[in-house]
Design a protein around this motif. Structure first.
Motif, PDB file in Angstrom:
ATOM      1  N   ARG A 133      27.949 -13.838 -40.126  1.00 35.66           N
ATOM      2  CA  ARG A 133      27.595 -15.297 -39.965  1.00 35.66           C
ATOM      3  C   ARG A 133      25.780 -15.711 -40.110  1.00 35.66           C
ATOM      4  NH1 ARG A 133      29.623 -18.173 -35.993  1.00 35.66           N
ATOM      5  NH2 ARG A 133      27.824 -18.580 -34.893  1.00 35.66           N
ATOM      6  N   ALA A 134      24.939 -15.215 -40.405  1.00 25.92           N
ATOM      7  CA  ALA A 134      23.488 -14.575 -40.800  1.00 25.92           C
ATOM      8  C   ALA A 134      23.469 -15.242 -41.951  1.00 25.92           C
ATOM      9  CB  ALA A 134      22.719 -13.832 -40.193  1.00 25.92           C
ATOM     10  N   SER A 135      24.080 -14.765 -42.537  1.00 25.21           N
ATOM     11  CA  SER A 135      24.614 -14.853 -44.505  1.00 25.21           C
ATOM     12  C   SER A 135      24.908 -15.924 -44.268  1.00 25.21           C
ATOM     13  CB  SER A 135      24.883 -13.970 -44.593  1.00 25.21           C
ATOM     14  OG  SER A 135      24.179 -12.573 -44.650  1.00 25.21           O
ATOM     15  N   TRP A 136      25.607 -16.739 -43.447  1.00 31.56           N
ATOM     16  CA  TRP A 136      26.092 -18.066 -44.151  1.00 31.56           C
ATOM     17  C   TRP A 136      24.778 -19.148 -43.656  1.00 31.56           C
ATOM     18  CZ3 TRP A 136      31.950 -16.545 -40.747  1.00 31.56           C
ATOM     19  CH2 TRP A 136      32.715 -15.779 -42.184  1.00 31.56           C
ATOM     20  N   LEU A 137      24.728 -18.902 -42.398  1.00 28.85           N
ATOM     21  CA  LEU A 137      23.800 -19.827 -41.350  1.00 28.85           C
ATOM     22  C   LEU A 137      22.473 -20.404 -42.366  1.00 28.85           C
ATOM     23  CD1 LEU A 137      23.060 -21.670 -38.905  1.00 28.85           C
ATOM     24  CD2 LEU A 137      21.934 -19.770 -38.282  1.00 28.85           C
ATOM     25  N   LYS A 138      21.910 -18.986 -43.355  1.00 24.40           N
ATOM     26  CA  LYS A 138      21.103 -19.011 -44.508  1.00 24.40           C
ATOM     27  C   LYS A 138      20.920 -20.172 -45.082  1.00 24.40           C
ATOM     28  CE  LYS A 138      18.583 -14.787 -43.534  1.00 24.40           C
ATOM     29  NZ  LYS A 138      18.760 -12.767 -44.335  1.00 24.40           N
ATOM     30  N   GLY A 139      22.366 -20.125 -45.416  1.00 20.96           N
ATOM     31  CA  GLY A 139      23.660 -20.766 -46.744  1.00 20.96           C
ATOM     32  C   GLY A 139      23.132 -21.829 -46.213  1.00 20.96           C
ATOM     33  N   VAL A 140      23.084 -22.779 -45.355  1.00 16.99           N
ATOM     34  CA  VAL A 140      23.531 -23.998 -44.779  1.00 16.99           C
ATOM     35  C   VAL A 140      22.400 -24.667 -44.076  1.00 16.99           C
ATOM     36  CG1 VAL A 140      25.368 -23.423 -43.231  1.00 16.99           C
ATOM     37  CG2 VAL A 140      25.320 -25.811 -44.277  1.00 16.99           C
ATOM     38  N   LEU A 141      21.850 -23.648 -43.389  1.00 19.45           N
ATOM     39  CA  LEU A 141      20.397 -24.692 -42.385  1.00 19.45           C
ATOM     40  C   LEU A 141      19.622 -25.268 -42.716  1.00 19.45           C
ATOM     41  CD1 LEU A 141      20.059 -24.512 -39.429  1.00 19.45           C
ATOM     42  CD2 LEU A 141      17.975 -22.646 -40.157  1.00 19.45           C
ATOM     43  N   ASP A 142      19.185 -25.462 -44.071  1.00 21.56           N
ATOM     44  CA  ASP A 142      18.323 -26.797 -45.205  1.00 21.56           C
ATOM     45  C   ASP A 142      18.821 -28.266 -44.791  1.00 21.56           C
ATOM     46  OD1 ASP A 142      16.543 -24.004 -45.154  1.00 21.56           O
ATOM     47  OD2 ASP A 142      16.537 -25.197 -47.494  1.00 21.56           O
ATOM     48  N   LEU A 160      13.767 -21.834 -37.480  1.00 24.77           N
ATOM     49  CA  LEU A 160      13.752 -23.512 -37.793  1.00 24.77           C
ATOM     50  C   LEU A 160      12.529 -23.357 -38.457  1.00 24.77           C
ATOM     51  CD1 LEU A 160      14.684 -25.639 -37.709  1.00 24.77           C
ATOM     52  CD2 LEU A 160      13.935 -26.081 -35.033  1.00 24.77           C
ATOM     53  N   TYR A 161      11.308 -23.663 -37.512  1.00 26.78           N
ATOM     54  CA  TYR A 161      10.062 -23.822 -38.511  1.00 26.78           C
ATOM     55  C   TYR A 161       9.494 -22.982 -40.098  1.00 26.78           C
ATOM     56  CZ  TYR A 161       9.154 -25.610 -34.049  1.00 26.78           C
ATOM     57  OH  TYR A 161       9.623 -26.854 -33.012  1.00 26.78           O
ATOM     58  N   PRO A 162       9.996 -21.536 -40.583  1.00 31.87           N
ATOM     59  CA  PRO A 162       9.776 -21.890 -42.212  1.00 31.87           C
ATOM     60  C   PRO A 162      10.425 -22.666 -42.562  1.00 31.87           C
ATOM     61  CG  PRO A 162      10.173 -20.224 -40.421  1.00 31.87           C
ATOM     62  CD  PRO A 162      10.415 -20.799 -39.602  1.00 31.87           C
ATOM     63  N   VAL A 163      11.952 -23.137 -41.678  1.00 33.88           N
ATOM     64  CA  VAL A 163      13.364 -24.182 -42.381  1.00 33.88           C
ATOM     65  C   VAL A 163      12.196 -25.717 -42.843  1.00 33.88           C
ATOM     66  CG1 VAL A 163      15.364 -24.757 -42.658  1.00 33.88           C
ATOM     67  CG2 VAL A 163      14.606 -22.775 -42.177  1.00 33.88           C
ATOM     68  N   LEU A 164      11.265 -26.150 -41.374  1.00 34.33           N
ATOM     69  CA  LEU A 164      10.911 -27.398 -41.647  1.00 34.33           C
ATOM     70  C   LEU A 164       9.805 -26.949 -42.214  1.00 34.33           C
ATOM     71  CD1 LEU A 164      11.184 -27.860 -37.769  1.00 34.33           C
ATOM     72  CD2 LEU A 164      12.601 -29.469 -39.815  1.00 34.33           C
ATOM     73  N   ASN A 165       8.978 -25.948 -42.428  1.00 33.92           N
ATOM     74  CA  ASN A 165       7.472 -26.400 -43.425  1.00 33.92           C
ATOM     75  C   ASN A 165       8.468 -26.191 -44.703  1.00 33.92           C
ATOM     76  OD1 ASN A 165       6.232 -25.561 -41.079  1.00 33.92           O
ATOM     77  ND2 ASN A 165       5.780 -23.523 -41.122  1.00 33.92           N
ATOM     78  N   ARG A 166       9.508 -25.858 -45.369  1.00 30.67           N
ATOM     79  CA  ARG A 166       9.864 -25.774 -46.463  1.00 30.67           C
ATOM     80  C   ARG A 166      10.583 -26.977 -47.425  1.00 30.67           C
ATOM     81  NH1 ARG A 166      12.739 -21.009 -46.410  1.00 30.67           N
ATOM     82  NH2 ARG A 166      14.959 -22.430 -45.784  1.00 30.67           N
ATOM     83  N   LEU A 167      10.964 -27.594 -46.175  1.00 30.82           N
ATOM     84  CA  LEU A 167      12.139 -29.132 -46.869  1.00 30.82           C
ATOM     85  C   LEU A 167      10.469 -29.805 -46.456  1.00 30.82           C
ATOM     86  CD1 LEU A 167      14.306 -29.055 -43.980  1.00 30.82           C
ATOM     87  CD2 LEU A 167      14.823 -28.497 -46.031  1.00 30.82           C
ATOM     88  N   GLU A 168       9.244 -29.314 -45.458  1.00 28.97           N
ATOM     89  CA  GLU A 168       7.778 -30.427 -45.766  1.00 28.97           C
ATOM     90  C   GLU A 168       7.149 -30.287 -47.538  1.00 28.97           C
ATOM     91  OE1 GLU A 168       4.341 -31.979 -43.453  1.00 28.97           O
ATOM     92  OE2 GLU A 168       4.825 -29.673 -42.801  1.00 28.97           O
ATOM     93  N   GLU A 169       7.281 -29.216 -47.567  1.00 30.78           N
ATOM     94  CA  GLU A 169       6.785 -28.885 -49.086  1.00 30.78           C
ATOM     95  C   GLU A 169       7.432 -29.519 -49.850  1.00 30.78           C
ATOM     96  OE1 GLU A 169       5.848 -24.605 -49.006  1.00 30.78           O
ATOM     97  OE2 GLU A 169       4.452 -24.803 -47.088  1.00 30.78           O
ATOM     98  N   ALA A 170       8.873 -29.078 -50.066  1.00 32.74           N
ATOM     99  CA  ALA A 170       9.065 -29.920 -51.287  1.00 32.74           C
ATOM    100  C   ALA A 170       9.236 -31.648 -50.625  1.00 32.74           C
ATOM    101  CB  ALA A 170      11.543 -29.424 -50.899  1.00 32.74           C
ATOM    102  N   GLY A 171       9.000 -31.776 -49.335  1.00 34.39           N
ATOM    103  CA  GLY A 171       8.687 -32.827 -50.105  1.00 34.39           C
ATOM    104  C   GLY A 171      10.880 -34.268 -49.530  1.00 34.39           C
ATOM    105  N   LEU A 172      10.765 -33.211 -48.094  1.00 36.20           N
ATOM    106  CA  LEU A 172      11.694 -34.194 -48.134  1.00 36.20           C
ATOM    107  C   LEU A 172      11.973 -34.232 -47.227  1.00 36.20           C
ATOM    108  CD1 LEU A 172      15.006 -30.347 -49.462  1.00 36.20           C
ATOM    109  CD2 LEU A 172      13.884 -32.649 -50.375  1.00 36.20           C
ATOM    110  N   VAL A 173      10.804 -33.773 -46.042  1.00 32.94           N
ATOM    111  CA  VAL A 173      10.858 -33.818 -44.133  1.00 32.94           C
ATOM    112  C   VAL A 173       9.241 -34.785 -44.657  1.00 32.94           C
ATOM    113  CG1 VAL A 173      12.840 -33.375 -43.349  1.00 32.94           C
ATOM    114  CG2 VAL A 173      10.438 -32.109 -43.495  1.00 32.94           C
ATOM    115  N   ALA A 174       8.726 -35.619 -43.926  1.00 35.20           N
ATOM    116  CA  ALA A 174       7.532 -35.352 -43.841  1.00 35.20           C
ATOM    117  C   ALA A 174       7.024 -35.468 -41.860  1.00 35.20           C
ATOM    118  CB  ALA A 174       7.423 -36.967 -44.074  1.00 35.20           C
TER     119      ALA A 174
END
Length: 122
Positions: free
Chosen positions: A6-15, A49-63
Motif C-alpha cells: 500500500r505504501a508503494s502504491w501510495l507513492k505512485g499516486v500521491l502527487d 504530505l509537505y515534501p509532496v507539496l514542496n515538490r509540486l510547488e518547485e515543479a510549478g504545478l501548485v502555487a
C-alpha cells in the motif's frame, strides 16, 4: 506485507491525488490531509504530505501563499496552476488507463476485487 504494498502504491499516486484535491480551489495542508483520507487513502502524515507539496510547488504545478491568521498560526495555502491542471489531466488519464490494465489482468487471472476496509484505498 500488505502495508508495504500500500505504501508503494501510495507513492505512485500521491502527487496526482494532491493535485486532484486542489481542483475545487485552494486549500492548506490539514484540509488536504482530510480530503485524502475521505477519498479512501487513509491517514497521510504531514511528513509525507509537505515534501509532496514542496515538490509540486518547485515543479510549478501548485502555487503557495502564506497567510497570517488572527487566531493561531499562519497557514500556507496551495492552489493549482494552469500547468498543474494540465499535468493532472495528462498524468491522471495515464494512471486511469494503467489502473484499468491492472484491473483487467487481475480479473482475467481470477482475482475478485476486495471490499476495502475503512481508511483503505478504494
Amino acid at each position: 506485507m500488505t502495508s508495504d504494498r500500500r505504501a508503494s502504491w501510495l507513492k505512485g499516486v500521491l502527487d496526482l491525488m494532491v493535485l486532484a484535491s486542489l481542483t475545487a480551489g485552494e486549500n492548506y495542508g490539514y484540509e488536504i490531509v482530510k480530503d485524502l483520507a475521505e477519498s479512501g487513502l487513509g491517514q497521510i502524515k504531514g511528513g509525507t504530505l509537505y515534501p509532496v507539496l514542496n515538490r509540486l510547488e518547485e515543479a510549478g504545478l501548485v502555487a503557495a501563499e502564506f497567510r497570517v491568521t488572527e487566531r493561531g498560526p499562519g497557514r500556507r495555502y496551495y492552489q493549482l496552476t494552469d500547468r498543474g491542471r494540465q499535468t493532472l489531466a495528462e498524468q491522471g488519464g495515464l494512471w486511469l488507463s494503467f489502473g484499468e490494465s491492472v484491473r483487467a489482468a487481475l480479473l482475467k487471472g481470477g482475482v475478485e476485487p476486495a471490499t476495502p476496509r475503512e481508511g483503505e484505498l478504494r
